[in-house]
Design an enzyme around this catalytic site. Structure first.
Site, PDB file in Angstrom:
ATOM      1  N   ASP A  61       0.939  -1.067  -0.027  1.00  0.00           N
ATOM      2  CA  ASP A  61      -0.164  -0.008  -0.001  1.00  0.00           C
ATOM      3  C   ASP A  61       0.640   1.256  -0.222  1.00  0.00           C
ATOM      4  O   ASP A  61       0.601   2.207  -0.736  1.00  0.00           O
ATOM      5  CB  ASP A  61      -1.074  -0.145   1.258  1.00  0.00           C
ATOM      6  CG  ASP A  61      -0.397   0.040   2.755  1.00  0.00           C
ATOM      7  OD1 ASP A  61       0.680  -0.363   2.828  1.00  0.00           O
ATOM      8  OD2 ASP A  61      -1.028   0.291   3.450  1.00  0.00           O
ATOM      9  N   ASP A  94      -5.288   0.870   6.090  1.00  0.00           N
ATOM     10  CA  ASP A  94      -6.395   0.838   7.258  1.00  0.00           C
ATOM     11  C   ASP A  94      -7.354   1.671   7.419  1.00  0.00           C
ATOM     12  O   ASP A  94      -8.687   1.327   7.835  1.00  0.00           O
ATOM     13  CB  ASP A  94      -5.328   0.529   8.582  1.00  0.00           C
ATOM     14  CG  ASP A  94      -4.152  -0.314   8.535  1.00  0.00           C
ATOM     15  OD1 ASP A  94      -4.245  -1.139   7.696  1.00  0.00           O
ATOM     16  OD2 ASP A  94      -3.210  -0.075   9.078  1.00  0.00           O
TER      17      ASP A  94
END
Ligand code: GLA
Length: 359
Positions: free
Chosen positions: A16, A150
């Site tokens: 990510d 997240d």
């Protein structure tokens, strides 16, 4: 009231922060905040588990002692202040059914929840894009700087779906999870606190990936992957003697693509194989697994799972275990028997819930 869920990452690990798409899902477990707006700038928060905190929201907040949960409250306030300025504070109570320090992103969920509570108390609308501008950076305030996975999963997930999160440009695609697929999150019992040594290891893995990219001359991993096959990229890695981190990042990006395809086509056997391949790459190329996680993955497979892998940053923490819903209790019982010597309580049935802004 605002509620921000934790997440489990299904696939797409340690990519990510290189701007590549990942596939987590939000859990039906969250941090909830009941709040009342205040007429001044105080932030007063009570948590049944962690006690009471009270501070004045000023333009340049600094962290309190390391490890104090007040830092998460301050991180949210500071992230908002950096973009919109200081606002009025809140009187709030926090409760949660999301276990802390279990690799389910409870700290990001807390920052998301506090941020939303402060904004809503001030009747300030913020878009998903604006929140994503401030939240991943905001977490730096507590000493961690992960990618955006997240926060994006906690904010924008949809019930019953996995979230394909794309960072450049930012977008979330909701991929329906076939109803007979099931996921467990099993704790390796090897604690990976996001502080101290683990933080340094995390940063080192991130730096290794960035360094490998620099060697190739490409401006980004997306550029390296664009128009190339996995075979092309493996040949490039061999020709340029690129470090193993490069191969992890690019192959994991392909695995995410294939996993999305497998999910769309209800091909559970393929999805399971991709999870195992991801674990092997994280273990061998990035070296972010540990013996407990490797044994856990093995125990899951011996118990009838279709796939399993470490989830989150690694170095300990949890594994995500994938099986058919019909096999759920058999896999659960097998894990308790094989990995936990009969002791229950370390496995969570992960069901895909809605994100904070969709709830
Ligand atoms: C941590 C970070 C995430 C991501 C994972 C590894 O959980 O918070 O942003 O980088 O590690 O995939």
């Amino acid at each position: 009231m605002v509620s921000a869920p934790g997440r489990v990452n299904l696939i797409g690990e340690h990519i990510d922060y290189h701007g590549l798409p990942v596939l987590p899902m939000a859990l039906r477990r969250s941090i909830r905040i009941h709040f009342q707006p205040r007429a001044d700038c105080r932030i007063r928060v009570t948590s049944g588990a962690y006690g009471h905190r009270d501070f004045l929201w000023t333009p340049n907040l600094t962290p309190v002692a390391r490890g104090d949960w007040e830092n998460y409250l301050r991180a949210a306030a500071q992230a908002i202040a950096g973009k919109w300025g200081v606002m009025n504070g809140i009187d709030a109570t926090i409760d949660a059914d999301l276990p802390p320090a279990a690799g389910l992103s409870s700290s990001s969920a807390l920052i998301v929840a506090v941020t939303l509570a402060l904004l809503r108390a001030n009747l300030r609308e913020a878009s998903f894009e604006e929140l994503m501008e401030i939240l991943p950076d905001g977490e730096q305030f507590v000493g961690t700087r992960g990618g955006g996975m997240d926060h994006a999963a906690s904010l924008a997930s949809r019930e019953g779906c996995a979230s394909l999160i794309q960072f450049v440009p930012l977008a979330v695609h909701h991929i329906p999870i076939p109803p007979d697929w099931a996921f467990l999150v099993a704790n390796s019992l090897h604690t990976a606190e996001k502080s101290g040594a683990v933080r340094e290891q995390y940063n080192a893995v991130r730096a290794a990936g960035t360094l490998a990219l620099r060697q190739t001359g490409f401006a980004s991993y997306s550029e390296a992957i664009h128009g190339r096959t996995e075979i092309d990229l493996c040949a490039l890695a061999a020709a340029q003697h690129l470090p193993p981190a490069f191969l992890h990042v690019v192959t994991e990006a392909f695995r995410v693509r294939h996993a999305v395809q497998a999910m769309r086509e209800d091909d559970s056997a393929r999805f399971g194989r991709l999870l195992l391949a991801s674990h092997a790459s994280l273990r061998d190329r990035l070296q972010v697994s540990c013996p407990a996680l490797d044994r856990l993955v093995e125990a899951a497979m011996d118990s009838g799972a279709l796939g399993a892998r470490l989830t989150g940053a690694g170095f300990g923490g949890c594994a995500v275990v994938f099986c058919r819903r019909a096999d759920l209790s058999q896999v659960h019982a097998g894990l308790v028997e094989r990995f936990y010597s009969g002791t229950p309580g370390h496995i969570l049935h992960a069901e895909p819930g809605p994100g904070a802004v969709n709830s």
